[in-house]
Write an enzyme that holds these catalytic residues in place. Structure first.
Site, PDB file in Angstrom:
ATOM      1  CB  SER A   1      -6.196 -32.365   2.706  1.00  0.00           C
ATOM      2  OG  SER A   1      -5.657 -31.478   3.646  1.00  0.00           O
TER       3      SER A   1
ATOM      4  CG  ASP B   1       0.163 -28.126  -0.148  1.00  0.00           C
ATOM      5  OD1 ASP B   1      -0.098 -27.532   0.930  1.00  0.00           O
ATOM      6  OD2 ASP B   1      -0.332 -29.230  -0.439  1.00  0.00           O
TER       7      ASP B   1
ATOM      8  CG  HIS C   1      -4.083 -27.734   0.679  1.00  0.00           C
ATOM      9  ND1 HIS C   1      -3.188 -28.778   0.746  1.00  0.00           N
ATOM     10  CD2 HIS C   1      -5.112 -28.073   1.508  1.00  0.00           C
ATOM     11  CE1 HIS C   1      -3.638 -29.683   1.586  1.00  0.00           C
ATOM     12  NE2 HIS C   1      -4.814 -29.288   2.048  1.00  0.00           N
TER      13      HIS C   1
END
Length: 406
Positions: free
Chosen positions: A192, A346, A376
């Site tokens: 991320s 996502d 996610h």
């Protein structure tokens, strides 16, 4: 006594009311992806996530505690497992807390090194939260892993995260011999926002001839740009569990010190100067996304009308120091081999797809892994007994398999 009883009753009513409100909102607005193997477990987990967020926001409005501080307080109650095969040390590189994971077994040669940058949108994540994952990576890949505990919101904003990650990485690279690491086998890895920070660190160190270079970068559902929020993945997954488009925008604005009043202009592309789109559109356009990810009926980018005030407030998102996807071709061409992992449902999926194309266009070897059933943040659940999902282990195994091949 009566007053105390009234206060306790009011407190319980508040707790019950907030819990019911979050539950109703969860049932009405959250759609469990059909690819999820344990939908009931998934919904319970997401409900807990939303409940903690809601309480954090409520406490912040009451000026008792900030939402990020509250969430991290709850999050760090997670049990950190002790791994008998891995030695763990808490260190500080200057003011930056780091955690070093080293396999206990003797090695006849220097080991591979991994610098890990955790995710969490500048709000969540910590050394403790990612402890088990980093320990797993160290054991399964027989590598020395350095986990970076960079500073976060609400006390710290851009450019703190990439600066902390860069400084910790430099410190590690300068002392590889001390940790028994092979300077030719050091990997930058993250998920991320941590993956985005990792991409920035790798780009920033390309010209450092005095330091060993990263031999590979492993980017797990990374955020790589802050310009185009009209990509297909943003249109298809606006309410994706654990990272909705709105929540992502809130985190991005707070981290980049952009007033939330400009959020709508950012979503509509009104802050994109026409000249900037002429320069960067060739890299950011949804035309670069493979057709199979573009559902019929999705709109291509419709920018504007251009808002100069919004542009002036947000123009720093066009800097490669924030959006590594926008680095010059000569920079991209120098990058090491790359492992990219994307998730089908996502909002950040298309950041990965755009970066994949940029790397491949410049001749950088890319290994791409795409998970249809992932969500996610799923990687940190790979070892959670009650909230285990097959996709979590699949993502962790894919990362391990790639790193072992280096």
């Amino acid at each position: 006594v009566l007053l105390l009883a009234i206060l306790l009753a009011a407190g319980w009513l508040l707790v019950l009311g907030v819990g019911l409100w979050v539950l109703v909102k969860e049932l009405l607005t959250t759609r469990v992806p059909p690819t999820i193997t344990h939908p009931v477990k998934f919904r319970i987990l997401h409900y807990i996530f939303q409940l903690i967020l809601t309480w954090g926001n409520l406490l912040e409005k009451l000026k008792i505690c900030s939402m990020p501080h509250f969430f991290r307080f709850i999050q760090d109650k997670v049990i950190v497992k002790k791994n008998p095969g891995v030695s763990v040390k808490d260190l500080h590189f200057g003011t930056i807390p780091v955690r070093l994971f080293q396999p206990k077994a003797a090695s006849c040669s220097p080991r591979r090194g991994i610098v890990f940058y955790h995710g969490g949108g500048a709000v969540f994540g910590s050394l403790d939260c990612y402890h088990n994952l980093c320990s797993f990576l160290a054991r399964e890949t027989d590598s020395v892993v350095l986990s970076v505990g960079y500073r976060k919101l609400p006390d710290h904003h851009y450019p703190v995260i990439p600066q902390d990650c860069l400084n910790a990485s430099i410190h590690f690279l300068e002392a590889l011999q001390t940790y028994g690491v092979d300077p030719c086998r050091v990997v930058a890895c993250g998920d991320s926002i941590g993956a985005g920070a990792g991409a920035l660190v790798v780009q920033a160190l390309l010209d450092r001839q005095d330091l060993p270079q990263f031999c590979a970068q492993v980017l797990i559902y990374p955020i790589l740009q802050g310009v185009n929020y009209q990509l297909p993945s943003y249109q298809q997954n606006p309410n994706a569990p654990f990272l909705s488009r709105d929540f992502l925008m809130n985190c991005a604005c707070k981290y980049l010190a952009i007033d939330l009043s400009w959020k709508d202009a950012m979503l509509k592309g009104a802050c994109i100067h026409p000249d900037a789109w002429k320069k960067y559109g060739k890299w950011l356009s949804s035309d670069n996304i493979p057709q199979r990810f573009r559902s019929q009926g999705l709109k291509s980018e419709i920018l504007g009308p251009f808002n100069e005030a919004a542009y002036l407030e947000t123009r720093h998102v066009f800097e490669a120091k924030i959006s590594p996807l926008l680095a010059d071709d000569k920079v991209i061409a120098q990058l090491p081999k790359t492992f990219l992992l994307s998730l089908d449902r996502d909002v950040l999926r298309d950041d990965t797809l755009l970066y994949k194309k940029r790397l491949e266009d410049q001749g950088v070897p890319v290994t791409w892994c795409h998970m249809e059933d992932g969500f996610h943040g799923c990687i940190i659940l790979f070892d959670k007994k009650y909230f285990f999902f097959p996709c979590s282990q699949s993502v962790a195994n894919a990362v391990v398999s790639y790193i072992k091949g280096i």
